[in-house]
Motif scaffolding. Structure first.
Motif, PDB file in Angstrom:
ATOM      1  N   GLY A 188      -1.339  -6.519  -9.405  1.00  0.00           N
ATOM      2  CA  GLY A 188      -0.209  -5.629  -9.120  1.00  0.00           C
ATOM      3  C   GLY A 188      -0.625  -4.174  -9.258  1.00  0.00           C
ATOM      4  O   GLY A 188      -0.318  -3.339  -8.396  1.00  0.00           O
ATOM      5  N   GLY A 189      -1.354  -3.883 -10.323  1.00  0.00           N
ATOM      6  CA  GLY A 189      -1.811  -2.513 -10.553  1.00  0.00           C
ATOM      7  C   GLY A 189      -2.731  -2.036  -9.458  1.00  0.00           C
ATOM      8  O   GLY A 189      -2.563  -0.942  -8.907  1.00  0.00           O
ATOM      9  N   LEU A 190      -3.697  -2.917  -9.091  1.00  0.00           N
ATOM     10  CA  LEU A 190      -4.625  -2.553  -8.012  1.00  0.00           C
ATOM     11  C   LEU A 190      -3.867  -2.299  -6.715  1.00  0.00           C
ATOM     12  O   LEU A 190      -4.103  -1.304  -6.026  1.00  0.00           O
ATOM     13  CB  LEU A 190      -5.643  -3.680  -7.796  1.00  0.00           C
ATOM     14  N   GLY A 191      -2.924  -3.224  -6.428  1.00  0.00           N
ATOM     15  CA  GLY A 191      -2.127  -3.077  -5.217  1.00  0.00           C
ATOM     16  C   GLY A 191      -1.390  -1.754  -5.211  1.00  0.00           C
ATOM     17  O   GLY A 191      -1.382  -1.035  -4.205  1.00  0.00           O
ATOM     18  N   PHE A 246     -11.175  -8.136  -4.008  1.00  0.00           N
ATOM     19  CA  PHE A 246     -12.024  -7.613  -2.933  1.00  0.00           C
ATOM     20  C   PHE A 246     -11.266  -7.593  -1.608  1.00  0.00           C
ATOM     21  O   PHE A 246     -11.388  -6.658  -0.813  1.00  0.00           O
ATOM     22  CB  PHE A 246     -13.301  -8.450  -2.783  1.00  0.00           C
ATOM     23  N   ILE A 247     -10.482  -8.652  -1.389  1.00  0.00           N
ATOM     24  CA  ILE A 247      -9.695  -8.684  -0.150  1.00  0.00           C
ATOM     25  C   ILE A 247      -8.746  -7.493  -0.106  1.00  0.00           C
ATOM     26  O   ILE A 247      -8.584  -6.822   0.919  1.00  0.00           O
ATOM     27  CB  ILE A 247      -8.920 -10.017  -0.022  1.00  0.00           C
ATOM     28  N   LEU A 248      -8.138  -7.211  -1.264  1.00  0.00           N
ATOM     29  CA  LEU A 248      -7.232  -6.066  -1.373  1.00  0.00           C
ATOM     30  C   LEU A 248      -7.964  -4.770  -1.038  1.00  0.00           C
ATOM     31  O   LEU A 248      -7.478  -3.932  -0.261  1.00  0.00           O
ATOM     32  CB  LEU A 248      -6.677  -6.008  -2.796  1.00  0.00           C
ATOM     33  N   VAL A 249      -9.166  -4.615  -1.626  1.00  0.00           N
ATOM     34  CA  VAL A 249      -9.968  -3.417  -1.388  1.00  0.00           C
ATOM     35  C   VAL A 249     -10.261  -3.274   0.109  1.00  0.00           C
ATOM     36  O   VAL A 249     -10.052  -2.214   0.708  1.00  0.00           O
ATOM     37  CB  VAL A 249     -11.302  -3.499  -2.167  1.00  0.00           C
ATOM     38  N   ILE A 250     -10.726  -4.380   0.709  1.00  0.00           N
ATOM     39  CA  ILE A 250     -11.121  -4.324   2.117  1.00  0.00           C
ATOM     40  C   ILE A 250      -9.924  -3.997   3.002  1.00  0.00           C
ATOM     41  O   ILE A 250      -9.997  -3.135   3.886  1.00  0.00           O
ATOM     42  CB  ILE A 250     -11.770  -5.662   2.545  1.00  0.00           C
ATOM     43  N   ALA A 251      -8.780  -4.668   2.728  1.00  0.00           N
ATOM     44  CA  ALA A 251      -7.599  -4.440   3.560  1.00  0.00           C
ATOM     45  C   ALA A 251      -7.179  -2.981   3.511  1.00  0.00           C
ATOM     46  O   ALA A 251      -6.907  -2.365   4.549  1.00  0.00           O
ATOM     47  CB  ALA A 251      -6.458  -5.336   3.107  1.00  0.00           C
ATOM     48  N   SER A 252      -7.165  -2.399   2.302  1.00  0.00           N
ATOM     49  CA  SER A 252      -6.743  -1.003   2.216  1.00  0.00           C
ATOM     50  C   SER A 252      -7.749  -0.079   2.889  1.00  0.00           C
ATOM     51  O   SER A 252      -7.361   0.871   3.564  1.00  0.00           O
ATOM     52  CB  SER A 252      -6.566  -0.554   0.764  1.00  0.00           C
ATOM     53  N   VAL A 288      -2.190   1.031  -6.843  1.00  0.00           N
ATOM     54  CA  VAL A 288      -3.134   2.142  -6.690  1.00  0.00           C
ATOM     55  C   VAL A 288      -3.522   2.316  -5.218  1.00  0.00           C
ATOM     56  O   VAL A 288      -3.449   3.421  -4.662  1.00  0.00           O
ATOM     57  CB  VAL A 288      -4.398   1.911  -7.554  1.00  0.00           C
ATOM     58  N   PHE A 289      -3.901   1.181  -4.569  1.00  0.00           N
ATOM     59  CA  PHE A 289      -4.331   1.278  -3.172  1.00  0.00           C
ATOM     60  C   PHE A 289      -3.173   1.690  -2.268  1.00  0.00           C
ATOM     61  O   PHE A 289      -3.349   2.476  -1.339  1.00  0.00           O
ATOM     62  CB  PHE A 289      -4.921  -0.048  -2.694  1.00  0.00           C
ATOM     63  N   ALA A 290      -1.965   1.150  -2.570  1.00  0.00           N
ATOM     64  CA  ALA A 290      -0.810   1.477  -1.733  1.00  0.00           C
ATOM     65  C   ALA A 290      -0.509   2.965  -1.810  1.00  0.00           C
ATOM     66  O   ALA A 290      -0.261   3.613  -0.789  1.00  0.00           O
ATOM     67  CB  ALA A 290       0.401   0.670  -2.170  1.00  0.00           C
ATOM     68  N   SER A 291      -0.575   3.522  -3.026  1.00  0.00           N
ATOM     69  CA  SER A 291      -0.270   4.951  -3.127  1.00  0.00           C
ATOM     70  C   SER A 291      -1.356   5.779  -2.446  1.00  0.00           C
ATOM     71  O   SER A 291      -1.059   6.796  -1.813  1.00  0.00           O
ATOM     72  CB  SER A 291      -0.077   5.379  -4.583  1.00  0.00           C
ATOM     73  N   GLY A 292      -2.608   5.295  -2.548  1.00  0.00           N
ATOM     74  CA  GLY A 292      -3.691   5.985  -1.839  1.00  0.00           C
ATOM     75  C   GLY A 292      -3.442   6.008  -0.342  1.00  0.00           C
ATOM     76  O   GLY A 292      -3.577   7.040   0.324  1.00  0.00           O
ATOM     77  N   LEU A 293      -3.012   4.842   0.205  1.00  0.00           N
ATOM     78  CA  LEU A 293      -2.753   4.757   1.643  1.00  0.00           C
ATOM     79  C   LEU A 293      -1.567   5.621   2.040  1.00  0.00           C
ATOM     80  O   LEU A 293      -1.586   6.277   3.078  1.00  0.00           O
ATOM     81  CB  LEU A 293      -2.480   3.304   2.043  1.00  0.00           C
ATOM     82  N   ALA A 294      -0.527   5.642   1.173  1.00  0.00           N
ATOM     83  CA  ALA A 294       0.650   6.449   1.483  1.00  0.00           C
ATOM     84  C   ALA A 294       0.264   7.921   1.566  1.00  0.00           C
ATOM     85  O   ALA A 294       0.700   8.646   2.463  1.00  0.00           O
ATOM     86  CB  ALA A 294       1.725   6.236   0.415  1.00  0.00           C
ATOM     87  N   PHE A 295      -0.605   8.317   0.647  1.00  0.00           N
ATOM     88  CA  PHE A 295      -1.071   9.700   0.638  1.00  0.00           C
ATOM     89  C   PHE A 295      -1.881  10.000   1.909  1.00  0.00           C
ATOM     90  O   PHE A 295      -1.661  11.016   2.583  1.00  0.00           O
ATOM     91  CB  PHE A 295      -1.927   9.940  -0.612  1.00  0.00           C
TER      92      PHE A 295
END
Lengths: 272, 190
Positions: free
Chosen positions: A13-16, B76-82, A18-25
């Protein structure tokens, strides 16, 4: 055990997050400004994504409209209303076209066409029928009667009548042309809706066999072509209408022994 | 020297497409034209290098210290997708023609097994960060080279008289097999 699951869920959840906010930015920073007109035109289109306009879908058509590579009347499905609203959005004159509609050019149903005297049990669609010795009719050019055209019609504008031939309901037909593409025997053709004379046969057999396989075939006698001044040409024992040169007054339509050529009551559907 | 070996190994000897058979989908799908093959290769290389950095950091700074190695595949899948989403945005901003040429294959890098395979190999081999970046670069270059060779052959192929039954996908697969055989020749190099 329980803590492991909780830790796993929290980590992912945390990783998601972090990445989601990065993408939003990144989305904010890198957003490409699309012409807002594209979205508006896309909303005005039928969004059936049938491909009747020749583009990869409604959105593609909208992009081409805005770029000036397509005409407002290019969508055969939307009809006059769509053309009108696109023309208004683009601020241009709407062109006028006559809609293309499909015509079934075979009248050899179960009654008219001679059967092979065989019994076939299995899938009844045209794709299968054509592989099983070319369907159950003797005629190798006519409608297979499997209804592939009916099943591809997104608009429920076709049905198989009791004689085993497809019928088009003009009121529902949008002219997308999918049925003509689906027909394995090319029996369905797209014609401008103001055309009213057709050769309702595709049989290229010699006269003798033409007569044997079907009672309503074009036997290739050429009587209709005789005085037509090039309006009708005989190709491979089949009459072909050349619509550019056609003059109805010169053609002996009544002389056709099998009534393969006929004038029908055309419903001229105009898109102004 | 160590880095050079890693690079050559990833790019040629253990070529991702022709030796490890990863990422076959874009290899067949985007190898019609040299230009789109090159841009696909570059996009993949870019994603691989970024994946190398992010997944290395993720794996060795987060998953290993907290004993969460079992989460490596989903993370890793999460990393790649983003990252692919990010690359898509960048390409859309930078070059519309490349964006259109890549079309559906750009989002498909997300599910490209070459990238996930690369990330898993990375953690398995326990490279350092610098080594991982070089590994990513090598893998990407190898992928691009494979795509370029294939697209060059396929452009020539369009002008030749291929038997009807072999036209399209079948002849492409045969060529891919022959290329893989040719790449086996590098096997003893390192």
């Amino acid at each position: 055990m329980d803590t492991t699951i909780i830790i796993a869920i929290m980590t992912m959840g945390g990783l998601g997050f972090v990445f989601a906010s990065g993408l939003a930015f990144a989305d904010k920073k890198l957003r490409v400004e699309e012409n807002p007109l594209i979205g508006k035109i896309n909303d005005a289109l039928p969004n059936a994504n049938c491909g009747g306009c020749g583009c990869a879908g409604c959105f593609d058509f909208a992009v081409k409209l805005v770029e000036g590579n397509a005409k407002p009347n290019g969508c055969p499905v939307g009809g006059e209303e769509t053309t009108q609203s696109i023309a208004e959005l683009l601020g241009v004159d709407k062109g006028s076209i006559i809609k293309n509609v499909p015509v079934v050019l075979c009248r050899g149903g179960n009654k008219e066409a001679v059967n092979k005297n065989t019994q076939y049990i299995g899938p009844t669609d045209c794709k299968t029928a054509i592989h099983v010795s070319g369907g159950d009719k003797l005629c190798l050019y006519g409608c297979l009667g499997g209804g592939d055209c009916v099943s591809v019609c997104q608009f429920k504008a076709m049905y198989m009548n009791e004689n085993g031939l497809p019928e088009i309901i003009n009121e529902f037909c949008t002219g997308c042309g999918m049925c003509a593409k689906a027909c394995l025997r090319n029996v369905i053709e797209m014609h401008p809706s103001n055309r009213n004379v057709f050769i309702f046969c595709k049989n290229e057999d010699d006269p003798k066999r033409s007569k044997e396989v079907c009672s309503v075939s074009c036997i290739g006698c050429g009587i209709c072509a005789k005085k037509s001044d090039g309006g009708i040409e005989m190709v491979n024992n089949l009459a072909i209408i050349n619509y550019d040169k056609l003059d109805l007054t010169k053609i002996a339509i009544d002389k056709c022994s099998t009534r393969a050529i006929e004038v029908i009551n055309s419903k001229s559907i105009m898109v102004n | 020297m160590d880095l050079l070996i890693i690079f050559i190994s990833a790019a040629i000897v253990n070529n991702f497409v022709l030796s490890l058979f990863l990422g076959i989908c874009p290899f067949i799908g985007v190898s019609n034209k040299t230009s789109s093959a090159l841009s696909m290769g570059m996009a993949t290389t870019f994603v691989m290098v970024l994946t190398a950095i992010v997944s290395w950091l993720l794996y060795f700074l987060l998953l290993v210290p907290f004993k969460l190695e079992f989460l490596q595949i989903p993370s890793f899948i999460l990393v790649i997708a983003s990252l692919v989403q990010f690359v898509e945005m960048v390409i859309k901003k930078v070059s519309q023609p490349i964006y259109r040429a890549l079309g559906i294959f750009l989002p498909l890098i997300t599910t490209n097994c070459a990238i996930l395979g690369f990330a898993l190999l990375l953690s398995m081999r326990e490279y350092t960060l610098i080594q991982s970046i070089i590994f990513g670069l090598g893998a990407g270059v190898g992928f691009t080279v494979a795509l370029l060779i294939m697209s060059g052959i396929r452009e020539e192929l369009e002008l030749t008289d291929v038997p009807k039954a072999f036209r399209g996908a079948p002849i492409t697969l045969i060529i891919a097999g022959l290329l893989a055989l040719a790449f086996m020749g590098f096997a003893g190099m390192i």
